[in-house]
Enzyme design. Structure first.
Site, PDB file in Angstrom:
ATOM      1  N   LYS A 184       0.825  -1.214   0.000  1.00 61.63           N
ATOM      2  CA  LYS A 184       0.000   0.000   0.000  1.00 61.63           C
ATOM      3  C   LYS A 184       0.862   1.269   0.000  1.00 61.63           C
ATOM      4  O   LYS A 184       2.083   1.206   0.137  1.00 61.63           O
ATOM      5  CB  LYS A 184      -0.970  -0.032   1.194  1.00 61.63           C
ATOM      6  CG  LYS A 184      -1.891  -1.255   1.177  1.00 61.63           C
ATOM      7  CD  LYS A 184      -2.962  -1.188   0.091  1.00 61.63           C
ATOM      8  CE  LYS A 184      -3.557  -2.515  -0.306  1.00 61.63           C
ATOM      9  NZ  LYS A 184      -4.433  -3.164   0.629  1.00 61.63           N
TER      10      LYS A 184
HETATM   11  C1  LIG Z   1      -5.458  -4.345   0.936  1.00 60.76           C
HETATM   12  C2  LIG Z   1      -6.931  -4.141   1.016  1.00 60.76           C
HETATM   13  C3  LIG Z   1      -7.660  -4.418   2.187  1.00 60.76           C
HETATM   14  C4  LIG Z   1      -7.087  -5.176   3.351  1.00 60.76           C
HETATM   15  O1  LIG Z   1      -6.038  -4.552   3.991  1.00 60.76           O
HETATM   16  P1  LIG Z   1      -5.243  -5.344   5.126  1.00 60.76           P
HETATM   17  O2  LIG Z   1      -4.474  -4.250   5.818  1.00 60.76           O
HETATM   18  O3  LIG Z   1      -4.358  -6.323   4.440  1.00 60.76           O
HETATM   19  O4  LIG Z   1      -6.223  -5.989   6.024  1.00 60.76           O
HETATM   20  C5  LIG Z   1      -8.995  -4.070   2.241  1.00 60.76           C
HETATM   21  N1  LIG Z   1      -9.621  -3.518   1.191  1.00 60.76           N
HETATM   22  C6  LIG Z   1      -8.966  -3.254   0.024  1.00 60.76           C
HETATM   23  C7  LIG Z   1      -9.719  -2.616  -1.091  1.00 60.76           C
HETATM   24  C8  LIG Z   1      -7.610  -3.578  -0.096  1.00 60.76           C
HETATM   25  O5  LIG Z   1      -6.985  -3.363  -1.256  1.00 60.76           O
END
Ligand SMILES: *Cc1c(COP(=O)(O)O)cnc(C)c1O
Length: 400
Positions: A184
């Site tokens: 991210k």
């Molecule tokens: C990555 C992601 C998540 C989950 O995030 P985590 O921190 O891994 O729990 C949720 N929603 C979307 C759209 C994502 O891309």
């Protein structure tokens, strides 16, 4: 000469993050403590929210936000089908029903007209996802939710730092959930944050994030804290460590600079690929700021003699990683079998997902690598272009 493989994603970790982790490890306090508090305060100030509560994933953040919204068994929650597993699975944690909503063709964000058709008296919340970092129309989302009398929990896993009409995503809905997963735009390895302007939700989320205990548990062990605590509810174990928060504080400091680099890369891809008629490129909508988490292109399959899977294989053969965001939830066995969704029930997402492909896109990607990616894409298109004379007829010598 063989060149290095260009991965689809890479974290941007600098010496500052490394030093901060080492300092934390030496400090004697490695779990939730002063660095988490600082990360929360600085994050809240950054997005302009009253409260920020750090947790160990965005999935945990979404779970806690729905808990604060009072979701119960049998309730319905509107979830876009064009998203990752987490957005809908948290609804199932309550034995509630995720009602999948189609997306808009132009930007693959939630289609509110489709959401309106799926409202019932049992609908309790809506979870808009800011797809790829392109913010949803929050004026329309909030008006829709007010009219329907339902809560808004934003899945902002892609949306740091995105702006809707000059305001950062983070203080629009009842709660906003961010992800600090490795790929991210801000990472702590694993981690997440819930922001909210609501004092009642902030207090509930804080308590439920750490065993339903009535006070900040870490204060128990400090001179100013007390040994006494009360369990108010059976809560969860979702707290972030100070090791992760130390990375987060450093990443937040660089958040704008990393975003500027990704924005420049988006411009560069636009220049390099804008003339390729077989592709549709992502765009920033007027009056918004795209967080530029992902760079999903759409193939014009009718002009190409290969499908998306073959395109990704061709990229791999040229040393370029790629991914797909997303195979929509209704095409996965659990959701199609449990709720009986057919592709035609969510026609836009069904059609668009077949031609989606995300190119390598991150602040550490160099201009030279971006050019190599674009060259690979253009080479594949040139070799597999469907002739303008009409559909490809195998056996006539066309490359089909
Ligand atoms: C990555 C992601 C998540 C989950 O995030 P985590 O921190 O891994 O729990 C949720 N929603 C979307 C759209 C994502 O891309």
């Amino acid at each position: 000469m063989t060149q290095d493989f260009i991965p689809f994603a890479l974290p941007d970790i600098g010496q500052g993050e490394i030093d901060a982790v080492v300092e934390t490890l030496k400090s004697g306090w490695i779990t939730t403590g002063p660095r988490v508090r600082r990360f929360e305060e600085e994050f809240a100030a950054y997005v302009g929210a009253r409260h920020a509560i750090a947790v160990n994933s965005c999935t945990a953040a979404l779970h806690l936000a729905l808990e604060a919204a009072g979701i119960r068994r049998g309730d319905e929650v509107l979830v876009p089908t064009m998203t990752f597993a987490a957005t809908a699975e948290v609804v199932r944690y309550f034995d509630a029903v995720p009602v999948l909503v189609d997306c808009r063709r132009e930007d693959l964000n939630l289609d509110l007209e489709d959401a309106a058709r799926r409202l019932t008296p049992r609908t309790k919340a809506l979870i808009p996802v800011h797809y790829a970092g392109n913010p949803c129309d929050m004026d329309a989302v909030l008006a829709f939710a007010r009219q329907a009398g339902i809560a808004v929990v934003e899945d902002a896993a892609h949306a740091l730092p995105a702006r809707w009409r000059h305001r950062l995503i983070g203080a629009f809905g009842d709660a906003t959930c961010f992800s600090f997963y490795a790929t991210k735009t801000l990472t702590t390895g694993e981690g997440g944050m819930i922001t909210t302007d609501r004092d009642d939700w902030a207090e509930r989320v804080r308590i439920m994030s750490l065993h339903g205990i009535s006070k900040n548990a870490w204060k128990r062990y400090t001179a100013t804290g007390s040994w006494y605590y009360e369990i108010l509810e059976p809560g969860y174990k979702y707290n972030l460590t100070d090791i992760a928060a130390a990375i987060g504080v450093e990443q937040l400091r660089r958040c704008d600079a990393m975003w500027q680099r990704r924005r420049d890369l988006a411009t560069r891809y636009g220049e390099l690929l804008g003339a390729v008629e077989e592709l549709e490129l992502p765009r920033e909508a007027p009056g918004t700021q795209h967080a530029w988490h992902l760079y999903p292109v759409r193939l014009r399959l009718e002009r190409l003699a290969l499908d998306r899977a073959a395109f990704i294989e061709e990229l791999r053969g040229r040393g370029v990683g790629a991914s797909v965001h997303f195979v929509p939830l209704h095409r996965h066995p659990y959701y199609s079998q449990t709720y009986g969704y057919a592709p035609a029930d969510l026609p836009v997402a069904s059609a668009e997902s077949e031609r989606l492909l995300s190119l390598p896109f991150y602040s550490r990607l160099t201009d030279d690598q971006a050019r190599r990616v674009a060259d690979a894409v253009k080479d594949i298109v040139a070799r597999h272009r469907r002739s303008a004379a009409g559909p490809c007829r195998p056996g006539e010598g066309a490359v089909c």
